[in-house]
Design a protein around this motif. Structure first.
Motif: not given
Length: 137
Positions: A51-69, A88-92
């Motif tokens: 399991e990956v638990k992530g916390i991010g802070s984003y403005g409206t309509g903004i995202s980030s992509t995390q990829v775990l290798y 393993f791609p993840m979009t937050w």
């Protein structure tokens, strides 16, 4: 005073917080690579990222992509991240306060690559749940 940065194209650039584009008008993209990090005692003992638990802070309509290798060695995980394969791609995005992903990838080392566009996002943290699975064969 302001910060001047020598850029890869040989030019000096000035940091401007009011702009979300570079001098060519392209959106500013940010990339951070964390790792390789060994998460099992030795390469001969495998573990699984449950399991990956992530916390991010984003403005409206903004995202980030995390990829775990995940690789059998640190150099294997780094080679995968450099080539962009077997991740393993993840979009937050702004719709999440805390994200939980279940990659279920096993190995010895990991690399996390975080990519975002724009100026209104922040990667706060990622926590992993890891289960030892025994000797690698």
């Amino acid at each position: 005073g302001s910060l001047l940065v020598g850029c890869y194209n040989g030019e000096l650039c000035r940091f401007d917080e009011s702009s979300s584009t570079d001098e060519g008008g392209s959106a500013i993209a940010s990339v951070a690579r964390i790792g390789p990090i060994n998460f099992s005692p030795s390469p001969s003992q495998s573990a699984m990222v449950q399991e990956v638990k992530g916390i991010g802070s984003y403005g409206t309509g903004i995202s980030s992509t995390q990829v775990l290798y995940v690789g059998t060695t640190a150099s294997d995980a780094l080679a995968q991240a450099t080539a962009g394969t077997f991740g393993f791609p993840m979009t937050w995005s702004d719709t999440y306060n805390e994200v939980i992903e279940n990659p279920r990838k096993s190995g010895h080392s990991l690399v996390l690559v975080i990519t975002g566009a724009g100026d209104d996002w922040a990667f706060e943290e990622a926590g992993l749940t890891i289960t030892p699975v025994g000797k690698a064969r």
